[in-house]
Write a protein that holds these residues in place. Sequence first.
Motif, PDB file in Angstrom:
ATOM      1  N   GLY A 116       0.926  -1.046   0.354  1.00 40.02           N
ATOM      2  CA  GLY A 116      -0.077   0.242   0.110  1.00 40.02           C
ATOM      3  C   GLY A 116       0.811   1.118   0.157  1.00 40.02           C
ATOM      4  O   GLY A 116       2.227   0.828  -0.109  1.00 40.02           O
ATOM      5  N   TRP A 128      -4.486   4.075  -0.356  1.00 34.28           N
ATOM      6  CA  TRP A 128      -4.808   2.468  -1.178  1.00 34.28           C
ATOM      7  C   TRP A 128      -4.450   1.338  -0.577  1.00 34.28           C
ATOM      8  O   TRP A 128      -3.069   1.470  -0.246  1.00 34.28           O
ATOM      9  CB  TRP A 128      -4.969   2.451  -2.015  1.00 34.28           C
ATOM     10  CG  TRP A 128      -3.665   2.689  -2.789  1.00 34.28           C
ATOM     11  CD1 TRP A 128      -2.749   3.584  -3.386  1.00 34.28           C
ATOM     12  CD2 TRP A 128      -3.024   1.288  -3.386  1.00 34.28           C
ATOM     13  NE1 TRP A 128      -2.147   3.545  -4.571  1.00 34.28           N
ATOM     14  CE2 TRP A 128      -1.271   1.924  -3.759  1.00 34.28           C
ATOM     15  CE3 TRP A 128      -2.751   0.227  -3.026  1.00 34.28           C
ATOM     16  CZ2 TRP A 128      -0.402   1.285  -4.345  1.00 34.28           C
ATOM     17  CZ3 TRP A 128      -1.073  -0.512  -3.299  1.00 34.28           C
ATOM     18  CH2 TRP A 128       0.084  -0.271  -4.192  1.00 34.28           C
ATOM     19  N   GLN A 172     -10.696  -1.762   2.403  1.00 36.66           N
ATOM     20  CA  GLN A 172      -9.941  -1.948   1.447  1.00 36.66           C
ATOM     21  C   GLN A 172      -9.436  -3.260   2.323  1.00 36.66           C
ATOM     22  O   GLN A 172      -9.152  -4.706   2.523  1.00 36.66           O
ATOM     23  CB  GLN A 172      -9.072  -1.395   0.834  1.00 36.66           C
ATOM     24  CG  GLN A 172      -9.637  -0.777  -0.006  1.00 36.66           C
ATOM     25  CD  GLN A 172      -8.391   0.496  -1.399  1.00 36.66           C
ATOM     26  OE1 GLN A 172      -7.679  -0.403  -0.766  1.00 36.66           O
ATOM     27  NE2 GLN A 172      -9.534   1.719  -1.451  1.00 36.66           N
ATOM     28  N   LEU A 223      -9.054   3.302   2.589  1.00 37.47           N
ATOM     29  CA  LEU A 223      -8.048   2.504   3.098  1.00 37.47           C
ATOM     30  C   LEU A 223      -8.654   1.775   4.264  1.00 37.47           C
ATOM     31  O   LEU A 223      -8.029   0.171   4.067  1.00 37.47           O
ATOM     32  CB  LEU A 223      -7.209   3.436   3.644  1.00 37.47           C
ATOM     33  CG  LEU A 223      -6.120   2.662   4.106  1.00 37.47           C
ATOM     34  CD1 LEU A 223      -5.218   1.735   2.575  1.00 37.47           C
ATOM     35  CD2 LEU A 223      -4.671   3.796   4.254  1.00 37.47           C
TER      36      LEU A 223
END
Length: 280
Positions: free
Chosen positions: A83, A95, A132, A129
Amino acid sequence: MRLSTLARMNRLFSDGGCLDVAIDHGVCNEPGFLIGLEDMPGVVSSLVDAKPDAIQMAYGQADLLQAVPGRDKPALVMRIDMGNPYNAQKHRVMWSMLQNHDEPIIGALEMDAACVVVNLFMLPDEPELFRQCVENISRVRASCAKYGMPLMIEPLVMLPNDVRGGYQVDGDAEKIVTLVRLASEMGADIIKADPTDDPEDFHRVVEAARVPVLVRGGGKEGLDSVLTKSAALMAQGASGLVYGRNIYQHDNPKAVVDALMAIVHRGASGAEAWDLYNAG
């Protein structure tokens, strides 16, 4: 726990403790992290000689460890995500993603890893984030259960980027305990947690985890301070340490490993470890 999972856990925790040397920093895309890791074959060779319990690597470098002959080399802990929260400048889009979305642990199985590790980022004002990371962990947890692979979750509570720059830990015990509890709820077999600002609070992290907790090292500090803090955290119930720059960016990594192994496996104090380091 499945026998295959237990067998891999035993490779990491031969006597209940584990020193994992992290050299997976190439996935962070941050130049300062690579100082000391320019010659990866040389780094791996020196760490194998130093004999920590494990070495943490990504797929593209793991062959350097697993090509070493013999049965007593360190176990492989494989990083399977990457990331951009580690960078000094905050990105417009934050991300985190798995390196293999369809078969998350296939590379770890290929490389005979003892464990896989995945991030759980908690950054201010970055809920996407966080989502994810939860999705990543959910996919990896299912894959680990299928194949008997231990899952290490790395909950990271970070400060706002404008406070200290990228990849800086928020050592607030309440925040760390809460995120560690979430990692436990998601099925972690091992948790790699940041140290609390006050080491005396770290027992709360251990209690929330209900699985072995390894302490993350983070940024490079003076070695005497690192050893003192490490001993204090181990005394609070940690099962071991995951240190990177405080080992591989040091002039004498083997002596550092020897000192930390004494803390992890023999209960040495910070002062005793410091003396051992200086004697080496």
